[in-house]
Design an enzyme around this catalytic site. Structure first.
Site, mmCIF file in Angstrom:
data_model
loop_
_atom_site.group_PDB
_atom_site.id
_atom_site.type_symbol
_atom_site.label_atom_id
_atom_site.label_comp_id
_atom_site.label_asym_id
_atom_site.label_seq_id
_atom_site.Cartn_x
_atom_site.Cartn_y
_atom_site.Cartn_z
ATOM 1 N N HIS A 88 47.575 54.836 33.341
ATOM 2 C CA HIS A 88 46.632 53.622 33.767
ATOM 3 C C HIS A 88 46.632 53.748 35.464
ATOM 4 O O HIS A 88 47.406 54.147 36.006
ATOM 5 C CB HIS A 88 47.141 52.497 33.325
ATOM 6 N N GLU A 161 38.032 54.571 32.597
ATOM 7 C CA GLU A 161 38.016 53.294 33.366
ATOM 8 C C GLU A 161 37.640 53.586 34.944
ATOM 9 O O GLU A 161 38.729 54.149 35.611
ATOM 10 C CB GLU A 161 39.656 52.730 33.178
HETATM 11 P P1 13P Z 1 39.564 44.662 33.604
HETATM 12 O O1 13P Z 1 38.820 44.266 32.052
HETATM 13 O O2 13P Z 1 40.419 43.282 33.929
HETATM 14 O O3 13P Z 1 38.918 44.990 34.554
HETATM 15 O O4 13P Z 1 40.674 45.559 33.285
HETATM 16 C C1 13P Z 1 40.511 46.974 32.798
HETATM 17 C C2 13P Z 1 41.767 47.516 32.421
HETATM 18 O O5 13P Z 1 42.290 48.133 33.366
HETATM 19 C C3 13P Z 1 42.219 47.837 31.310
HETATM 20 O O6 13P Z 1 43.239 48.805 30.925
#
Ligand code: 13P
Length: 238
Positions: A88, A161
Site C-alpha cells: 500500500h 490506487e
Molecule cells: P480512500 O477510499 O479513503 O480514498 O482510501 C483508498 C485506500 O487507500 C484503500 O486502500
C-alpha cells in the site's frame, strides 16, 4: 451484473464490529473482504458466518524471529485471514517499504495460502508532455514487473490506487481507470483487478459499470458499515 468485490481497508481506525453485524444481519456478504487492524482480526472472524472474507493490512516477509512489531503469514493464517493487502502507498510513504520487500511478502502469503491484494499506483504526473493516463500506465507496469517477479500471477489480486486519489475526494476519470486497468490485465493476466481512491456513494455505480473493474479497495467509505451494505445491495439490484 457480475459480483463486484468490496475490499474494505479500515487502515488504523477502529470500526465497530457490532455495527457491521447489525447491518449485515443474516444476509450473504461473500463478495466482501474486511481488513481491520490486527487487534480486531479475531473479532471480525465472526462475520465469516455471513460469507465475509477476512483481510489483513500487512505481513512480514519473514517466518519468525527477532522482528519487533511484525506479524508472519503463518500467524495471519491461524487468525483466519484469507487476504492481505501488500505494498500500500501508505506503507511505502511512512514505512519506507520497497518493491522488493513487497515481492517477498507476496511470496510468503502465497506459501501460507493467503491471497495477496497487491497495490500499485502513481503520483500526479508533472511532465507536461505526457498525459496522466499514459504516465499511470507506464508507472504501474514498471511497479508490477518488479513486484510480481517469480510469482504465480493467478494467485494474486491487483488493486490500482492512484496515490493522488487516496483520501482526497478526487476520483480518477472513468476512461483513465479503464485504460490503466486494461493495461494491467493485458500485462499481468490477473483475474481480478480492483480500483481504489475516494470510492464511495457518489461514484460507485459508474466505477462498478466499467467492464474491466472487478471491485474496489475502499478506505474512508468502509468506516461506514451502512454505506458499504447499501452500495453492495444497490449493485446487486441491477
Ligand atoms: P480512500 O477510499 O479513503 O480514498 O482510501 C483508498 C485506500 O487507500 C484503500 O486502500
Amino acid at each position: 451484473m457480475k459480483k463486484f468485490i468490496f475490499a474494505c481497508n479500515f487502515k488504523m481506525n477502529n470500526v465497530s464490529i457490532e455495527e457491521y453485524k447489525r447491518v449485515m444481519g443474516e444476509d450473504d456478504y461473500s463478495n466482501v473482504i474486511l481488513c481491520p487492524n490486527f487487534c480486531q482480526l479475531y473479532q471480525y472472524a465472526e462475520l465469516k458466518k455471513n460469507g465475509v472474507f477476512l483481510g489483513a493490512q500487512n505481513v512480514s516477509e519473514y517466518n519468525n524471529g527477532a522482528y519487533t512489531g511484525e506479524t508472519s503469514a503463518d500467524m495471519l493464517k491461524n487468525a483466519g485471514v484469507d487476504f492481505c493487502i501488500v505494498g500500500h502507498s501508505e506503507r511505502k510513504k511512512y514505512n519506507f517499504e520497497t518493491l522488493s520487500q513487497t515481492n517477498l511478502k507476496i511470496k510468503k502469503l502465497i506459501e501460507f495460502g493467503i491471497t495477496p491484494i497487491v497495490c500499485v499506483g502513481e503520483e500526479l504526473c508533472n511532465n507536461e508532455t505526457m498525459s496522466q493516463t499514459e504516465y499511470a500506465k507506464r508507472y504501474v507496469l514498471v511497479e508490477l514487473k518488479e513486484i510480481l517477479q517469480d510469482i504465480d500471477i493467478s494467485k494474486v489480486i491487483v488493486a490500482y490506487e492512484p496515490i493522488w486519489a487516496i483520501g482526497t475526494g478526487k476520483v480518477a476519470g472513468i476512461e483513465h481507470i479503464k485504460e490503466v486497468i486494461d493495461a494491467i490485465k493485458k500485462y499481468a493476466e490477473v483475474e481480478f483487478v480492483l480500483y481504489g481512491g475516494s470510492f464511495g456513494e457518489s461514484n460507485f455505480e459508474q466505477i462498478a459499470a466499467i467492464d474491466c473493474v472487478d471491485g474496489a479497495l475502499i478506505g474512508g467509505a468502509s468506516l461506514k458499515p451502512e454505506l458499504i451494505c447499501k452500495m453492495k445491495k444497490k449493485l446487486e439490484e441491477k
